[in-house]
Design a protein around this motif. Structure first.
Motif, PDB file in Angstrom:
ATOM      1  N   ASP A 123      39.176 -45.728 111.573  1.00 16.19           N
ATOM      2  CA  ASP A 123      39.478 -47.135 111.300  1.00 16.19           C
ATOM      3  C   ASP A 123      38.518 -47.779 110.313  1.00 16.19           C
ATOM      4  O   ASP A 123      38.887 -48.714 109.603  1.00 16.19           O
ATOM      5  N   LEU A 124      37.277 -47.308 110.298  1.00 15.33           N
ATOM      6  CA  LEU A 124      36.273 -47.900 109.414  1.00 15.33           C
ATOM      7  C   LEU A 124      35.205 -46.854 109.119  1.00 15.33           C
ATOM      8  O   LEU A 124      34.797 -46.108 110.006  1.00 15.33           O
ATOM      9  N   VAL A 125      34.762 -46.826 107.873  1.00 12.58           N
ATOM     10  CA  VAL A 125      33.663 -45.953 107.463  1.00 12.58           C
ATOM     11  C   VAL A 125      32.477 -46.855 107.114  1.00 12.58           C
ATOM     12  O   VAL A 125      32.613 -47.794 106.333  1.00 12.58           O
ATOM     13  N   ILE A 126      31.336 -46.563 107.722  1.00 17.51           N
ATOM     14  CA  ILE A 126      30.086 -47.250 107.379  1.00 17.51           C
ATOM     15  C   ILE A 126      29.312 -46.262 106.515  1.00 17.51           C
ATOM     16  O   ILE A 126      28.864 -45.222 106.999  1.00 17.51           O
ATOM     17  N   LEU A 127      29.212 -46.585 105.237  1.00 21.71           N
ATOM     18  CA  LEU A 127      28.767 -45.623 104.229  1.00 21.71           C
ATOM     19  C   LEU A 127      27.465 -46.040 103.558  1.00 21.71           C
ATOM     20  O   LEU A 127      27.399 -47.079 102.890  1.00 21.71           O
ATOM     21  N   ARG A 157      39.134 -48.447 105.042  1.00 19.62           N
ATOM     22  CA  ARG A 157      38.178 -49.554 105.129  1.00 19.62           C
ATOM     23  C   ARG A 157      36.776 -48.966 105.122  1.00 19.62           C
ATOM     24  O   ARG A 157      36.423 -48.196 106.016  1.00 19.62           O
ATOM     25  N   ILE A 158      36.005 -49.360 104.110  1.00 22.42           N
ATOM     26  CA  ILE A 158      34.668 -48.803 103.930  1.00 22.42           C
ATOM     27  C   ILE A 158      33.667 -49.945 103.788  1.00 22.42           C
ATOM     28  O   ILE A 158      33.792 -50.781 102.891  1.00 22.42           O
ATOM     29  N   VAL A 184      35.043 -53.177 101.914  1.00 21.09           N
ATOM     30  CA  VAL A 184      35.235 -54.400 102.697  1.00 21.09           C
ATOM     31  C   VAL A 184      33.998 -55.285 102.758  1.00 21.09           C
ATOM     32  O   VAL A 184      34.087 -56.446 103.146  1.00 21.09           O
ATOM     33  N   GLY A 185      32.834 -54.755 102.385  1.00 20.81           N
ATOM     34  CA  GLY A 185      31.633 -55.556 102.420  1.00 20.81           C
ATOM     35  C   GLY A 185      30.383 -54.725 102.248  1.00 20.81           C
ATOM     36  O   GLY A 185      30.447 -53.527 101.992  1.00 20.81           O
ATOM     37  N   PHE A 186      29.236 -55.392 102.414  1.00 20.53           N
ATOM     38  CA  PHE A 186      27.931 -54.763 102.242  1.00 20.53           C
ATOM     39  C   PHE A 186      26.947 -55.319 103.258  1.00 20.53           C
ATOM     40  O   PHE A 186      26.906 -56.537 103.484  1.00 20.53           O
TER      41      PHE A 186
END
Length: 116
Positions: free
Chosen positions: A45-49, A73-74, A95-97
């Motif tokens: 669902d989401l990647v925190i990269l 969504r990254i 999607v953001g930082f």
């Protein structure tokens, strides 16, 4: 999916997310992330990269993940301040930082914002 080359950060972030009730997978770099995402894109669902990693940096990893799933969504993270690369990737759909280090409250808010 948490992607970060620093083991301590991977472990801590995964623990925070699990405490918040999320299922978490982890990868140590971009190469592992692309391999994992190839078989699990639909269930991620989401990647925190992290942006700064050996073997394959965050910018290339971001683009490869988006090739595998255009609507992935990254959320970008880095120990450095927001810069041109971050701005470019946000224009390309990140999607953001979040700047490291961040607190559990901050990551919890970001998770709610992006996953509901």
């Amino acid at each position: 999916l948490v992607v970060d080359d620093e083991e301590a950060i991977r472990v801590l972030l995964a623990k925070m997310l699990r405490t918040l009730g999320y299922h978490v997978d982890v990868c140590a770099d971009g190469v592992e992330a692309v391999e994992f995402f190839t078989g699990h894109a639909d269930e991620t669902d989401l990647v925190i990269l992290d942006l700064m990693m050996p073997r394959m940096g965050g910018e290339e990893t971001f683009r490869r993940l988006r090739q595998l799933r255009a609507d992935a969504r990254i959320l970008l993270v880095s120990g450095f301040t927001r810069n041109r690369i971050v701005e470019t990737l946000i224009q390309e759909g990140a999607v953001g930082f979040l700047a490291k280090p961040f607190q559990m409250k901050t990551i919890g808010s970001e998770m709610k914002r992006h996953l509901g």
